[in-house]
Design a protein around this motif. Structure first.
Motif, PDB file in Angstrom:
ATOM      1  N   PRO A 160     -14.917 -26.516  12.561  1.00 21.30           N
ATOM      2  CA  PRO A 160     -13.662 -25.444  13.321  1.00 21.30           C
ATOM      3  C   PRO A 160     -12.996 -26.327  14.405  1.00 21.30           C
ATOM      4  O   PRO A 160     -13.728 -27.438  14.779  1.00 21.30           O
ATOM      5  N   PRO A 161     -11.888 -25.905  14.872  1.00 19.82           N
ATOM      6  CA  PRO A 161     -11.417 -26.564  16.030  1.00 19.82           C
ATOM      7  C   PRO A 161     -12.450 -26.597  17.201  1.00 19.82           C
ATOM      8  O   PRO A 161     -13.013 -25.473  17.262  1.00 19.82           O
ATOM      9  N   ASP A 185     -12.882 -14.242  17.632  1.00 15.85           N
ATOM     10  CA  ASP A 185     -13.727 -13.349  17.841  1.00 15.85           C
ATOM     11  C   ASP A 185     -14.913 -13.471  16.654  1.00 15.85           C
ATOM     12  O   ASP A 185     -14.624 -13.484  15.530  1.00 15.85           O
ATOM     13  N   GLY A 186     -16.145 -13.140  17.017  1.00 13.31           N
ATOM     14  CA  GLY A 186     -17.166 -13.065  15.843  1.00 13.31           C
ATOM     15  C   GLY A 186     -17.678 -14.357  15.749  1.00 13.31           C
ATOM     16  O   GLY A 186     -17.099 -15.243  16.050  1.00 13.31           O
ATOM     17  N   PRO A 187     -18.477 -14.323  14.564  1.00 17.26           N
ATOM     18  CA  PRO A 187     -19.320 -15.605  14.094  1.00 17.26           C
ATOM     19  C   PRO A 187     -18.263 -16.448  13.270  1.00 17.26           C
ATOM     20  O   PRO A 187     -17.376 -15.967  12.783  1.00 17.26           O
ATOM     21  N   ILE A 188     -18.469 -17.725  13.459  1.00 25.52           N
ATOM     22  CA  ILE A 188     -17.962 -18.951  12.705  1.00 25.52           C
ATOM     23  C   ILE A 188     -18.823 -19.427  11.402  1.00 25.52           C
ATOM     24  O   ILE A 188     -20.031 -19.687  11.899  1.00 25.52           O
ATOM     25  N   SER A 211     -20.160 -28.835  16.892  1.00 25.86           N
ATOM     26  CA  SER A 211     -18.775 -28.608  16.472  1.00 25.86           C
ATOM     27  C   SER A 211     -18.164 -27.328  17.110  1.00 25.86           C
ATOM     28  O   SER A 211     -16.987 -27.435  17.511  1.00 25.86           O
ATOM     29  N   VAL A 212     -18.972 -26.068  17.130  1.00 32.90           N
ATOM     30  CA  VAL A 212     -18.366 -25.093  17.645  1.00 32.90           C
ATOM     31  C   VAL A 212     -18.509 -25.137  19.320  1.00 32.90           C
ATOM     32  O   VAL A 212     -17.269 -24.508  19.753  1.00 32.90           O
ATOM     33  N   VAL A 237     -27.378 -18.301  16.044  1.00 27.43           N
ATOM     34  CA  VAL A 237     -27.339 -18.875  14.798  1.00 27.43           C
ATOM     35  C   VAL A 237     -28.201 -18.207  13.901  1.00 27.43           C
ATOM     36  O   VAL A 237     -28.983 -17.723  13.757  1.00 27.43           O
ATOM     37  N   THR A 238     -27.193 -18.044  12.491  1.00 22.77           N
ATOM     38  CA  THR A 238     -27.922 -17.361  11.393  1.00 22.77           C
ATOM     39  C   THR A 238     -27.752 -18.637  10.269  1.00 22.77           C
ATOM     40  O   THR A 238     -26.788 -18.854   9.875  1.00 22.77           O
ATOM     41  N   VAL A 239     -28.988 -18.840   9.800  1.00 28.95           N
ATOM     42  CA  VAL A 239     -28.884 -20.008   8.658  1.00 28.95           C
ATOM     43  C   VAL A 239     -29.531 -19.283   7.320  1.00 28.95           C
ATOM     44  O   VAL A 239     -30.334 -18.460   7.247  1.00 28.95           O
ATOM     45  N   SER A 240     -28.648 -19.664   6.371  1.00 25.94           N
ATOM     46  CA  SER A 240     -28.979 -19.176   5.148  1.00 25.94           C
ATOM     47  C   SER A 240     -29.279 -20.582   4.075  1.00 25.94           C
ATOM     48  O   SER A 240     -28.767 -21.659   4.445  1.00 25.94           O
TER      49      SER A 240
END
Length: 105
Positions: free
Chosen positions: A5-6, A14-17, A37-38, A89-92
């Motif tokens: 992402p930039p 807004d919200g998660p990336i 990155s974020v 952070v949410t990892v799947s």
């Protein structure tokens, strides 16, 4: 990771990336890369800025890798969320979602 992402994404979105993750890359490395990155912070110390804290301050990196690898091998629907570097952070198995907090930058 698919596309970064930039650098100013935290201020404009807004919200998660959500980023696609390569299954060949260990989850712990993918988390560091995604959060870096974020947030625009380097994953390792540099002269350019304040680095991210060690991932092990938030979660055991080896355990994270093992959990995701096991879920992938078993084709199990899996996700794990934790706080790291002022982000949720949410990892799947196939993606990582980063939700920056207001104090992330």
């Amino acid at each position: 990771m698919s596309a970064a992402p930039p650098n100013d994404c935290c201020a404009t979105q807004d919200g998660p990336i959500t980023l696609d993750r390569s299954t060949s890359q260990p989850s712990s490395e993918a988390v560091l890369e995604a959060v870096s990155s974020v947030t625009g912070r380097p994953a390792v110390p540099t002269e350019a800025g304040s680095p991210l804290p060690p991932l092990y301050h938030a979660i055991d990196p080896e355990a994270l890798d093992q959990l995701v690898d096991h879920a992938a091998a078993c084709q199990t629907d899996f996700s794990l969320s934790f706080e790291y570097a002022s982000c949720e952070v949410t990892v799947s198995v196939d993606e990582i979602a980063i939700d920056p907090r207001p104090d992330a930058n």
